[in-house]
Design an enzyme around this catalytic site. Structure first.
Site, PDB file in Angstrom:
ATOM      1  N   ASP A 199       0.892  -1.282   0.095  1.00 17.69           N
ATOM      2  CA  ASP A 199      -0.084  -0.143   0.048  1.00 17.69           C
ATOM      3  C   ASP A 199       0.801   1.152   0.025  1.00 17.69           C
ATOM      4  O   ASP A 199       0.515   2.323   0.607  1.00 17.69           O
ATOM      5  CB  ASP A 199      -0.717  -0.042   1.258  1.00 17.69           C
ATOM      6  CG  ASP A 199      -1.865  -1.248   1.142  1.00 17.69           C
ATOM      7  OD1 ASP A 199      -1.655  -2.099   0.194  1.00 17.69           O
ATOM      8  OD2 ASP A 199      -2.618  -1.247   2.073  1.00 17.69           O
ATOM      9  N   LYS A 215      -6.612  -4.967  -2.996  1.00 14.21           N
ATOM     10  CA  LYS A 215      -7.203  -5.537  -1.823  1.00 14.21           C
ATOM     11  C   LYS A 215      -8.359  -4.492  -1.150  1.00 14.21           C
ATOM     12  O   LYS A 215      -8.051  -3.376  -1.332  1.00 14.21           O
ATOM     13  CB  LYS A 215      -6.256  -6.029  -0.818  1.00 14.21           C
ATOM     14  CG  LYS A 215      -5.451  -4.878  -0.310  1.00 14.21           C
ATOM     15  CD  LYS A 215      -4.394  -5.468   0.694  1.00 14.21           C
ATOM     16  CE  LYS A 215      -3.545  -4.402   1.254  1.00 14.21           C
ATOM     17  NZ  LYS A 215      -4.225  -3.564   2.384  1.00 14.21           N
ATOM     18  N   CYS A 239      -2.089  -2.219   7.853  1.00 11.91           N
ATOM     19  CA  CYS A 239      -1.912  -3.302   6.661  1.00 11.91           C
ATOM     20  C   CYS A 239      -0.620  -4.207   6.792  1.00 11.91           C
ATOM     21  O   CYS A 239      -0.850  -5.402   6.290  1.00 11.91           O
ATOM     22  CB  CYS A 239      -2.203  -2.562   5.469  1.00 11.91           C
ATOM     23  SG  CYS A 239      -3.656  -1.851   5.244  1.00 11.91           S
TER      24      CYS A 239
END
Ligand code: TIU
Length: 228
Positions: A27, A132, A165
């Site tokens: 990310d 995701k 995350c």
């Protein structure tokens, strides 16, 4: 180089296996890292994340030069938001939430500028990008299948944020049988105390979720390594 090499890590050296390892970059998206993005709009200090860009850039360059596989992830949702749980949408009671127009397009929506990966770490052709909908990279994605097809059993994990995350993904990976090495200088949190504890929680109790190391040690090991 195709031999297993020990890399300095905590709680004990990591048996790095170039034949079965992938780099997983979590990310590193504009909305989380760039000034003026969603992260900063929520009041977060993006400099805490931006310090990871240069170490990630160096690690990624060495990794690519060694011919080792790289997987990138992005957190975000379909433009129709059918994959956005209502609970995630309203959490935080923010006036502006996921799916709304934000500083860099609709917030955390696929295809919007803010959702994309920062230019410094942009995926090269042939490097899979996993979109995701959750915090973990294994939830509702084909990541596990792709790793299995490539015979990958080890993950060197970088990205943001350490306690959200990155930790969620490492825990998911650990339960699926992967050995994760989290790269301390290549993961970042908006909150220094969460950075410290997020790393401690991984390596505690004999490496309950995995290992923690630094990028310099990894780069030294893979320099000259090639699977070709
Ligand atoms: N990628 C990731 O960590 N998503 C987040 O929402 N992180 C926060 O720290 N909010």
């Amino acid at each position: 180089m195709n031999t297993i090499t020990e890399i300095a890590a905590e709680p004990y050296p990591y048996a790095f296996d170039p034949a079965h390892v992938a780099l997983l970059i979590i990310d590193m998206q504009r909305d989380f890292l760039e000034p003026g993005g969603f992260g900063e709009m929520l009041g977060n200090d993006v400099s805490q994340l931006r310090r990871t860009i240069e170490p990630n850039r160096r690690l990624l360059a060495a990794w690519r030069a060694a011919g080792l596989p790289v997987f990138h992830t992005r957190e975000g949702h379909r433009p129709d938001l059918f994959d956005l749980p209502p609970a995630k949408k309203i959490r935080g009671r923010s006036a502006t939430c996921i799916g709304d127009p934000g500083p860099m397009g609709r917030i955390l929506v696929r295809g919007e500028p803010g959702h994309d990966i920062i230019p410094e770490l942009y995926p090269a052709p042939g490097e899979p990008v996993i979109d995701k909908p959750g915090k973990g990279a294994f939830f509702a994605t084909d990541l596990h299948a792709m790793l299995e097809h490539r015979g990958i059993k080890q993950l060197v994990v970088t990205g943001v944020t350490t306690e959200v995350c990155v930790n969620t993904t490492v825990r998911e990976a650990n339960d699926r049988g992967y050995d994760c090495l989290v790269v301390e200088d290549c993961v970042g949190s908006y909150f220094p105390e969460f950075q410290a504890m997020g790393l401690k929680m991984i390596k505690a109790q004999g490496g309950i979720f995995g290992w923690v190391g630094d990028s310099a040690s990894i780069i030294k090991t893979i320099a000259g390594a090639s699977r070709a």
